[in-house]
Design a protein around this motif. Structure first.
Motif, PDB file in Angstrom:
ATOM      1  N   VAL A 160      30.074  36.067  29.835  1.00  0.00           N
ATOM      2  CA  VAL A 160      30.948  36.222  31.027  1.00  0.00           C
ATOM      3  C   VAL A 160      32.155  35.408  30.681  1.00  0.00           C
ATOM      4  O   VAL A 160      32.667  34.596  29.778  1.00  0.00           O
ATOM      5  N   HIS A 161      33.373  35.789  31.616  1.00  0.00           N
ATOM      6  CA  HIS A 161      34.516  35.458  30.957  1.00  0.00           C
ATOM      7  C   HIS A 161      35.198  34.923  32.962  1.00  0.00           C
ATOM      8  O   HIS A 161      34.793  36.320  33.167  1.00  0.00           O
ATOM      9  N   ALA A 162      36.080  33.621  32.445  1.00  0.00           N
ATOM     10  CA  ALA A 162      35.800  33.076  33.919  1.00  0.00           C
ATOM     11  C   ALA A 162      37.189  32.225  33.922  1.00  0.00           C
ATOM     12  O   ALA A 162      37.458  32.141  32.856  1.00  0.00           O
ATOM     13  N   PHE A 163      38.307  32.551  35.226  1.00  0.00           N
ATOM     14  CA  PHE A 163      39.085  31.706  35.077  1.00  0.00           C
ATOM     15  C   PHE A 163      39.227  31.303  36.148  1.00  0.00           C
ATOM     16  O   PHE A 163      38.837  31.810  37.598  1.00  0.00           O
ATOM     17  N   PHE A 164      39.245  29.863  36.355  1.00  0.00           N
ATOM     18  CA  PHE A 164      39.187  29.546  37.566  1.00  0.00           C
ATOM     19  C   PHE A 164      39.974  27.884  37.294  1.00  0.00           C
ATOM     20  O   PHE A 164      39.424  27.600  35.988  1.00  0.00           O
ATOM     21  N   TYR A 326      40.146  36.202  52.981  1.00  0.00           N
ATOM     22  CA  TYR A 326      39.944  35.458  51.995  1.00  0.00           C
ATOM     23  C   TYR A 326      39.172  36.342  50.900  1.00  0.00           C
ATOM     24  O   TYR A 326      38.346  35.056  50.885  1.00  0.00           O
ATOM     25  N   ASP A 327      38.361  37.066  51.873  1.00  0.00           N
ATOM     26  CA  ASP A 327      37.001  37.607  50.763  1.00  0.00           C
ATOM     27  C   ASP A 327      37.395  37.845  49.699  1.00  0.00           C
ATOM     28  O   ASP A 327      38.742  38.370  49.459  1.00  0.00           O
ATOM     29  N   GLN A 328      36.407  38.419  48.664  1.00  0.00           N
ATOM     30  CA  GLN A 328      36.995  38.619  47.258  1.00  0.00           C
ATOM     31  C   GLN A 328      36.587  39.943  46.772  1.00  0.00           C
ATOM     32  O   GLN A 328      35.743  40.121  47.879  1.00  0.00           O
ATOM     33  N   ARG A 329      37.425  40.124  45.824  1.00  0.00           N
ATOM     34  CA  ARG A 329      37.171  41.779  45.612  1.00  0.00           C
ATOM     35  C   ARG A 329      36.021  41.800  44.921  1.00  0.00           C
ATOM     36  O   ARG A 329      35.994  40.883  43.587  1.00  0.00           O
ATOM     37  N   LEU A 330      35.299  42.970  44.797  1.00  0.00           N
ATOM     38  CA  LEU A 330      34.342  43.242  43.731  1.00  0.00           C
ATOM     39  C   LEU A 330      34.250  44.859  43.372  1.00  0.00           C
ATOM     40  O   LEU A 330      35.298  45.507  44.096  1.00  0.00           O
ATOM     41  N   ASP A 331      34.427  44.960  42.420  1.00  0.00           N
ATOM     42  CA  ASP A 331      34.373  45.854  41.363  1.00  0.00           C
ATOM     43  C   ASP A 331      33.496  45.819  40.470  1.00  0.00           C
ATOM     44  O   ASP A 331      32.951  44.910  39.675  1.00  0.00           O
ATOM     45  N   ILE A 332      32.642  47.409  40.729  1.00  0.00           N
ATOM     46  CA  ILE A 332      31.282  47.637  39.998  1.00  0.00           C
ATOM     47  C   ILE A 332      31.285  48.643  38.729  1.00  0.00           C
ATOM     48  O   ILE A 332      32.462  49.647  39.347  1.00  0.00           O
ATOM     49  N   TRP A 333      31.194  48.929  37.826  1.00  0.00           N
ATOM     50  CA  TRP A 333      31.127  49.640  37.001  1.00  0.00           C
ATOM     51  C   TRP A 333      29.486  49.768  36.569  1.00  0.00           C
ATOM     52  O   TRP A 333      28.787  49.697  35.939  1.00  0.00           O
ATOM     53  N   LEU A 334      29.662  51.461  36.478  1.00  0.00           N
ATOM     54  CA  LEU A 334      27.479  52.464  36.967  1.00  0.00           C
ATOM     55  C   LEU A 334      28.334  53.292  36.206  1.00  0.00           C
ATOM     56  O   LEU A 334      28.517  54.182  36.584  1.00  0.00           O
ATOM     57  N   THR A 335      26.044  52.949  35.290  1.00  0.00           N
ATOM     58  CA  THR A 335      26.890  53.618  33.864  1.00  0.00           C
ATOM     59  C   THR A 335      25.972  54.916  33.501  1.00  0.00           C
ATOM     60  O   THR A 335      23.968  54.102  34.180  1.00  0.00           O
ATOM     61  N   PRO A 336      25.494  56.383  34.000  1.00  0.00           N
ATOM     62  CA  PRO A 336      25.060  57.012  34.824  1.00  0.00           C
ATOM     63  C   PRO A 336      24.172  57.494  33.131  1.00  0.00           C
ATOM     64  O   PRO A 336      22.595  57.667  33.226  1.00  0.00           O
ATOM     65  N   ARG A 344      29.231  46.427  34.062  1.00  0.00           N
ATOM     66  CA  ARG A 344      30.241  45.682  33.995  1.00  0.00           C
ATOM     67  C   ARG A 344      30.218  45.720  35.870  1.00  0.00           C
ATOM     68  O   ARG A 344      30.355  46.126  36.321  1.00  0.00           O
ATOM     69  N   LEU A 345      31.112  43.783  35.781  1.00  0.00           N
ATOM     70  CA  LEU A 345      30.942  43.523  37.456  1.00  0.00           C
ATOM     71  C   LEU A 345      32.008  42.544  37.083  1.00  0.00           C
ATOM     72  O   LEU A 345      31.936  41.525  36.348  1.00  0.00           O
ATOM     73  N   ARG A 346      33.041  42.491  38.368  1.00  0.00           N
ATOM     74  CA  ARG A 346      34.247  41.382  38.443  1.00  0.00           C
ATOM     75  C   ARG A 346      34.374  41.167  39.544  1.00  0.00           C
ATOM     76  O   ARG A 346      34.513  42.280  40.911  1.00  0.00           O
ATOM     77  N   PHE A 347      34.464  39.989  40.135  1.00  0.00           N
ATOM     78  CA  PHE A 347      34.334  38.682  41.232  1.00  0.00           C
ATOM     79  C   PHE A 347      35.545  38.585  41.274  1.00  0.00           C
ATOM     80  O   PHE A 347      36.211  37.575  40.111  1.00  0.00           O
ATOM     81  N   THR A 348      37.101  38.869  41.901  1.00  0.00           N
ATOM     82  CA  THR A 348      37.976  37.801  41.970  1.00  0.00           C
ATOM     83  C   THR A 348      38.614  38.422  42.995  1.00  0.00           C
ATOM     84  O   THR A 348      38.486  38.818  44.195  1.00  0.00           O
ATOM     85  N   GLU A 349      39.237  36.016  43.097  1.00  0.00           N
ATOM     86  CA  GLU A 349      39.735  35.597  44.579  1.00  0.00           C
ATOM     87  C   GLU A 349      40.999  36.102  44.938  1.00  0.00           C
ATOM     88  O   GLU A 349      41.601  36.516  44.319  1.00  0.00           O
ATOM     89  N   THR A 350      41.518  35.098  45.916  1.00  0.00           N
ATOM     90  CA  THR A 350      42.531  36.123  46.216  1.00  0.00           C
ATOM     91  C   THR A 350      43.915  35.442  45.725  1.00  0.00           C
ATOM     92  O   THR A 350      44.872  35.546  46.097  1.00  0.00           O
ATOM     93  N   ASN A 351      43.307  33.970  44.836  1.00  0.00           N
ATOM     94  CA  ASN A 351      44.153  33.000  43.937  1.00  0.00           C
ATOM     95  C   ASN A 351      44.349  33.588  42.389  1.00  0.00           C
ATOM     96  O   ASN A 351      44.811  33.129  42.296  1.00  0.00           O
ATOM     97  N   GLY A 352      43.743  34.783  42.571  1.00  0.00           N
ATOM     98  CA  GLY A 352      43.562  35.243  40.855  1.00  0.00           C
ATOM     99  C   GLY A 352      42.797  34.920  39.886  1.00  0.00           C
ATOM    100  O   GLY A 352      42.502  35.322  38.974  1.00  0.00           O
TER     101      GLY A 352
END
Length: 365
Positions: A160-164, A326-336, A344-352
């Protein structure tokens, strides 16, 4: 003279030596810190697993099409049993025949008994209105049908790498995915270890595996320093409700929570990979902790990602909130090539601020 008396020559040399040692120690510390920082920077550059460039996407133009259950094939109608004709009796004598013909004047030959029963059955069927003729029959429900094949049970561990709060945090996340007896459960945790284990988020989802795929019954979420919340998908009342608000939604089937949606996408990928094509959209109603809305999951395409065991091709799926949300963006990477597990998962807030998870260990059951 006064300074010489106050600081003898031997003591002055000690002070000078102490200052020189202090300066050397600071130089060594700065050099060591710079070397460590450069090494960490080099490691980050060598591994691309945690470097993601997000691109702003246009909102999908396709009309919303929520999932519907696959229609059950109607059972084949059973044939109407036709009674057998009675066995022929012995041929009567001529005197009896004459008597019988006299009792039944103008007798006409009619259909056999079997033919009579079949005609009666056809008449009965004709008198019953067909569904097509019944004006009260509901129209066919609009939506998209999916084929589902949930991934096998597994224990997944992520870096996990988080920035807040203007700080970088590095930690670990785990997900335990279980299936069996047409049931599922997923339990997740995000934490860091410093002097002690600090847990930032725990969540769980459980429910059925049915004609709608992953069908949650209850979702629980607990953030650090906040009370736990429950989201209920009540089957008896056909209602979606929340412990932290009074908002309710009708439950019609196919609804997801914030944890189950990821595994629902994996189940669709395994069951019907044709639904994953660049530019395609998969719509789901997703309930959060206080309310819910339709999530439009946009299929970006296949991308190469690097994990701890090497490079993999993964389908990149994005949920981008509506403009002004103001909801977060969700990026998902699914590996067949890894049973469609979320790599991989990434949750991104509107403030970065963001939280990114990269699969580091996978153990199937």
């Amino acid at each position: 003279m006064t300074e010489t008396k106050a600081f003898p020559s031997s003591r002055r040399w000690r002070i000078v030596a102490l200052i020189v040692c202090t300066i050397l120690l600071h130089v060594l510390a700065i050099h060591w810190g710079a070397a460590s920082f450069n090494a960490a920077k080099a490691d980050d550059q060598a591994s691309t697993s945690m470097n993601v460039t997000l691109v702003q996407l246009e909102q999908p133009k396709q009309p919303v099409s929520l999932p519907v259950a696959a229609k059950q094939k109607p059972p084949k109608p059973r044939p109407t049993p036709v009674p057998k004709a009675p066995p022929p009796t012995e041929e009567p004598t001529s005197s009896i025949v004459e008597t019988s013909s006299a009792l039944v004047p103008d007798a006409q030959p009619g259909p056999a008994l079997g033919e009579t029963a079949a005609a009666a059955a056809l008449a009965a069927d004709a008198s019953t209105p067909s569904p097509a003729a019944d004006k009260t029959t509901p129209k066919t429900e609009q939506g998209t049908q999916y084929q589902f094949d949930p991934p096998p049970s597994a224990d997944l561990e992520y870096d996990v790498h988080a920035f807040f709060d203007n700080l970088d945090w590095h930690g670990t996340s785990t997900q335990i995915w279980k299936t069996g007896d047409n049931r599922y459960s997923v339990d997740g945790e995000v934490y860091v270890r410093m002097f002690a284990k600090i847990t930032f988020l725990t969540y769980s989802s459980q429910g059925d595996l049915n004609e709608f795929g992953v069908s949650p019954e209850i979702y629980t979420e607990k953030k650090r320093n906040r009370p736990a919340t429950n989201t209920h998908f009540n089957r008896e009342r056909n209602l979606v409700s929340f412990s932290s608000s009074t908002i309710t939604y009708p439950r019609v089937g196919g609804e997801q929570d914030r944890a189950s949606i990821i595994w629902q996408l994996a189940a669709i990928g395994r069951g019907d990979a044709s639904k994953f094509a660049p530019g395609a959209v998969i719509d789901m109603f997703v309930a959060g902790v206080r309310d819910g809305e339709v999530w439009r999951m946009q299929i970006i395409g296949k991308e190469e990602i690097r994990l701890s065991d090497g490079a993999h091709q993964a389908w990149h799926v994005v949920r981008q909130p509506r403009p002004g949300s103001y909801d977060q963006r969700l990026d998902i990477w699914l590996t067949p090539d890894k049973q469609w597990y979320p790599a991989r998962l990434r949750f991104t807030e509107t403030n970065g601020d963001y939280l990114e998870m990269s699969l580091s260990n996978l153990k199937t059951r």
